[in-house]
Write a protein that holds these residues in place. Structure first.
Motif, mmCIF file in Angstrom:
data_model
loop_
_atom_site.group_PDB
_atom_site.id
_atom_site.type_symbol
_atom_site.label_atom_id
_atom_site.label_comp_id
_atom_site.label_asym_id
_atom_site.label_seq_id
_atom_site.Cartn_x
_atom_site.Cartn_y
_atom_site.Cartn_z
ATOM 1 N N ARG A 1 11.678 -115.924 59.623
ATOM 2 C CA ARG A 1 11.538 -116.579 60.920
ATOM 3 C C ARG A 1 11.012 -115.608 61.971
ATOM 4 N NH1 ARG A 1 16.426 -119.083 59.162
ATOM 5 N NH2 ARG A 1 17.695 -117.562 60.317
ATOM 6 N N THR A 2 11.521 -114.372 61.940
ATOM 7 C CA THR A 2 11.067 -113.363 62.905
ATOM 8 C C THR A 2 9.589 -113.051 62.714
ATOM 9 O OG1 THR A 2 13.259 -112.349 63.030
ATOM 10 C CG2 THR A 2 11.404 -111.001 63.719
ATOM 11 N N LEU A 3 9.183 -112.885 61.466
ATOM 12 C CA LEU A 3 7.784 -112.566 61.190
ATOM 13 C C LEU A 3 6.861 -113.700 61.614
ATOM 14 C CD1 LEU A 3 8.153 -110.864 57.692
ATOM 15 C CD2 LEU A 3 7.552 -109.752 59.845
ATOM 16 N N ARG A 4 7.272 -114.926 61.367
ATOM 17 C CA ARG A 4 6.431 -116.067 61.711
ATOM 18 C C ARG A 4 6.318 -116.263 63.223
ATOM 19 N NH1 ARG A 4 8.339 -120.205 56.849
ATOM 20 N NH2 ARG A 4 6.848 -119.422 55.302
ATOM 21 N N SER A 5 7.305 -115.779 63.972
ATOM 22 C CA SER A 5 7.234 -115.883 65.433
ATOM 23 C C SER A 5 6.277 -114.856 66.025
ATOM 24 C CB SER A 5 8.625 -115.710 66.041
ATOM 25 O OG SER A 5 9.081 -114.382 65.890
ATOM 26 N N GLY A 6 5.925 -113.842 65.213
ATOM 27 C CA GLY A 6 4.959 -112.844 65.652
ATOM 28 C C GLY A 6 5.597 -111.569 66.161
ATOM 29 N N VAL A 7 5.166 -110.418 65.618
ATOM 30 C CA VAL A 7 5.655 -109.120 66.076
ATOM 31 C C VAL A 7 4.467 -108.163 66.198
ATOM 32 C CG1 VAL A 7 7.940 -109.393 65.050
ATOM 33 C CG2 VAL A 7 6.140 -108.277 63.738
ATOM 34 N N ASP A 8 4.599 -107.193 67.089
ATOM 35 C CA ASP A 8 3.572 -106.169 67.269
ATOM 36 C C ASP A 8 3.810 -104.970 66.370
ATOM 37 O OD1 ASP A 8 2.142 -107.302 69.743
ATOM 38 O OD2 ASP A 8 4.233 -107.226 70.415
ATOM 39 N N ILE A 9 5.090 -104.620 66.200
ATOM 40 C CA ILE A 9 5.467 -103.436 65.421
ATOM 41 C C ILE A 9 6.433 -103.862 64.325
ATOM 42 C CG2 ILE A 9 6.561 -101.160 65.487
ATOM 43 C CD1 ILE A 9 5.889 -101.121 68.516
ATOM 44 N N LEU A 10 6.136 -103.453 63.096
ATOM 45 C CA LEU A 10 6.982 -103.803 61.959
ATOM 46 C C LEU A 10 7.435 -102.532 61.252
ATOM 47 C CD1 LEU A 10 8.191 -106.010 60.168
ATOM 48 C CD2 LEU A 10 6.077 -105.993 58.828
ATOM 49 N N VAL A 11 8.744 -102.376 61.118
ATOM 50 C CA VAL A 11 9.331 -101.251 60.384
ATOM 51 C C VAL A 11 9.920 -101.821 59.100
ATOM 52 C CG1 VAL A 11 10.925 -99.314 60.468
ATOM 53 C CG2 VAL A 11 9.901 -100.172 62.589
ATOM 54 N N ALA A 12 9.522 -101.292 57.948
ATOM 55 C CA ALA A 12 9.888 -101.953 56.691
ATOM 56 C C ALA A 12 10.058 -100.961 55.556
ATOM 57 C CB ALA A 12 8.811 -102.976 56.320
ATOM 58 N N THR A 13 10.868 -101.365 54.588
ATOM 59 C CA THR A 13 10.901 -100.682 53.301
ATOM 60 C C THR A 13 9.858 -101.358 52.402
ATOM 61 O OG1 THR A 13 12.706 -102.124 52.586
ATOM 62 C CG2 THR A 13 13.307 -99.949 53.462
ATOM 63 N N PRO A 14 9.245 -100.610 51.479
ATOM 64 C CA PRO A 14 8.129 -101.159 50.705
ATOM 65 C C PRO A 14 8.480 -102.396 49.885
ATOM 66 C CG PRO A 14 8.140 -98.773 50.562
ATOM 67 C CD PRO A 14 9.427 -99.164 51.239
ATOM 68 N N GLY A 15 9.624 -102.397 49.203
ATOM 69 C CA GLY A 15 9.956 -103.513 48.318
ATOM 70 C C GLY A 15 10.080 -104.844 49.040
ATOM 71 N N ARG A 16 10.854 -104.875 50.111
ATOM 72 C CA ARG A 16 11.043 -106.118 50.847
ATOM 73 C C ARG A 16 9.747 -106.553 51.540
ATOM 74 N NH1 ARG A 16 15.195 -109.483 52.644
ATOM 75 N NH2 ARG A 16 16.011 -109.001 50.563
ATOM 76 N N LEU A 17 8.946 -105.610 52.008
ATOM 77 C CA LEU A 17 7.666 -105.980 52.618
ATOM 78 C C LEU A 17 6.761 -106.654 51.595
ATOM 79 C CD1 LEU A 17 5.713 -106.054 54.959
ATOM 80 C CD2 LEU A 17 5.037 -103.699 54.418
ATOM 81 N N LEU A 18 6.749 -106.159 50.362
ATOM 82 C CA LEU A 18 5.954 -106.803 49.319
ATOM 83 C C LEU A 18 6.442 -108.216 49.045
ATOM 84 C CD1 LEU A 18 5.176 -104.063 46.621
ATOM 85 C CD2 LEU A 18 3.553 -105.281 48.084
ATOM 86 N N ASP A 19 7.760 -108.435 49.099
ATOM 87 C CA ASP A 19 8.299 -109.787 48.924
ATOM 88 C C ASP A 19 7.709 -110.727 49.970
ATOM 89 O OD1 ASP A 19 9.870 -108.929 46.835
ATOM 90 O OD2 ASP A 19 11.679 -108.674 48.045
ATOM 91 N N HIS A 20 7.686 -110.287 51.218
ATOM 92 C CA HIS A 20 7.144 -111.121 52.290
ATOM 93 C C HIS A 20 5.635 -111.325 52.137
ATOM 94 C CE1 HIS A 20 10.669 -111.701 54.837
ATOM 95 N NE2 HIS A 20 10.998 -110.427 54.641
ATOM 96 N N LEU A 21 4.943 -110.287 51.709
ATOM 97 C CA LEU A 21 3.504 -110.407 51.498
ATOM 98 C C LEU A 21 3.206 -111.421 50.402
ATOM 99 C CD1 LEU A 21 2.215 -106.718 51.730
ATOM 100 C CD2 LEU A 21 1.386 -108.647 53.084
ATOM 101 N N ASN A 22 3.935 -111.317 49.297
ATOM 102 C CA ASN A 22 3.692 -112.204 48.155
ATOM 103 C C ASN A 22 3.999 -113.663 48.490
ATOM 104 O OD1 ASN A 22 2.934 -110.020 46.563
ATOM 105 N ND2 ASN A 22 5.000 -109.703 45.749
ATOM 106 N N GLN A 23 4.911 -113.874 49.441
ATOM 107 C CA GLN A 23 5.263 -115.240 49.832
ATOM 108 C C GLN A 23 4.481 -115.726 51.059
ATOM 109 O OE1 GLN A 23 9.600 -116.016 49.796
ATOM 110 N NE2 GLN A 23 9.854 -114.092 48.675
#
Length: 421
Positions: A118-140
């Protein structure tokens, strides 16, 4: 030099001064101008040197100077090896960007993915992430990285150690070709140099200390001891020195839990954090430690990344790390923000080769002190660390002590038992 001379927005300078800082650290003084000039950066900076602000402040400045149009997209991406470090970096982004109209988010595993989506879909300027979970969001399809202007790899050496290189490459493939790249590492290993050549374009290189050296403000000591006596010695050291806040490192998750329970029995309020615990449990344990409700925090290397306590006085290596560079990261949890710190290593004969690796890496010989009542038995031979399987066997060590300390252990006991706590 002051932060006002670094061409930073007055709102950013105000937030920095609100935190009590007026002068940049060496890494900040060198990195901030280079980043503002658009240079790629390869920086060797030990933990506790202010490296997070070194990239956070110019990131905020650049995003504020060139505001995005319309819908918010991820414009700056920070990759970290662990959840704790992601939370720490995001806290800095929020702290120093509190007076700016920028949105940021942290995403990592171990927690529900829906709120992050929900946070990502609302739009963010700066994203701090661990690689594994970021890939999950990318793949979806939850996040679009096609407009990233700045990529930061924080503690890149640790990400390589943890096997994230393939995840990082997949993420980079989703980024635009033209962007600014910043790589921060505690060490300049051959692997880091190879990674930098594949990502960075004509980078400016910054070193705030010689390669792989440990902070001069941290006093380091080795206590030779039999493995069977390590827990007794640890209780004795904490109690006799009246240490109120101690971070202890073990090699395994099972070992962290076992040691924490043992210290509790000795009257020392303790808890443990490791990869098998939920993120909520890890954050709860860390908060109890920071608040002083827990005296000893026992951690594995992965879980301890991102622990940031300015005045943590002591770090203890109950087990030496198998990777020498991890020693630099471990002891860097103390001696932060210009404060002095102490690092103690309880070393049995099985670990002598690990100690030699550390001394070779750091280029210095660590003082060895024998403590009365805990002298190692020279008749016990070493066994390979990899074959222990986390179970204690008889072992000891033959060390030449630089000097001996009289501690009267038999007179005072462990000082940590419940009737003396």
């Amino acid at each position: 030099m002051s932060f006002k001379t670094l061409n930073l927005n007055h709102h950013i300078v105000r937030a920095v001064e609100d935190e009590g800082y007026t002068e940049p650290t060496p890494i900040q003084a060198e990195a901030i101008p280079a980043i503002l000039n658009g240079k790629d950066l390869l920086a060797a900076a030990q933990t506790g040197t202010g490296k997070t602000a070194a990239f956070t402040l110019p990131m905020l400045e650049k995003l504020t100077r060139h505001k995005g149009q319309g819908k918010r997209y991820v414009r700056a991406l920070v990759l970290t090896p662990t959840r704790e470090l992601a939370a720490q970096v995001h806290a800095s982004v929020r702290t120093y960007g509190r007076h700016l109209k920028l949105r940021s988010a942290e995403i990592y595993g171990g927690v529900s993915i829906q709120p992050q989506t929900r946070t990502l879909r609302s739009g963010v300027d700066i994203l701090v992430a661990t690689p594994g979970r970021l890939l999950d969001h990318l793949n979806q399809g939850h996040v679009d990285l096609s407009r990233v202007e700045m990529l930061v790899l924080d503690e890149a050496d640790r990400m390589l150690d943890m096997g994230f290189i393939h995840d990082i490459k997949k993420i980079i493939a989703e980024l635009p070709h033209f962007r600014q790249n910043l790589l921060f590492s505690a060490t300049f290993s051959d692997e880091i140099k190879r990674l930098s050549r594949s990502i960075l374009k004509e980078p400016e290189t910054i070193k705030v200390a010689a390669d792989n050296t440990t902070a001069e403000r941290i006093r380091q000591t080795v206590h030779p001891v039999d493995r069977a006596k390590k827990a007794d010695l640890l209780s004795y050291l904490i109690g006799s020195n009246d240490w109120r806040q101690v971070l202890v490192f073990t090699r395994t998750k099972h070992g962290a839990d076992k040691l924490s329970r043992r210290l509790e029995r000795d009257g020392l309020p303790s808890t443990s954090i490791h990869g098998n615990k939920t993120q909520a449990a890890r954050m709860k344990a860390l908060k109890a430690f920071k608040d002083g409700r827990v005296r000893v925090l026992v951690a594995t290397d992965v879980a301890a990344r991102g622990i940031d306590i300015d005045r943590l006085g002591q770090v203890v290596n109950f087990d030496l790390p198998e990777v020498a560079e991890d020693y630099v990261h471990r002891i860097g949890r103390t001696g932060r923000a210009g404060n002095a710190g102490e690092a103690f290593s309880l070393v049995c004969v099985d670990e002598k080769h690990l100690l030699h690796r550390i001394e070779k890496l750091t280029g210095s010989r660590i003082e060895k002190i024998l403590i009365d009542g805990y002298h190692p038995d020279p008749s016990i031979e070493a066994e390979p660390v990899a074959k222990r399987g986390g179970r204690g066997r008889k072992r000891s060590g033959n060390f030449q002590s630089d000097r001996k300390r009289s501690s009267h252990a038999s007179k005072n006991g462990h000082f940590g038992r419940k009737d003396r706590a």
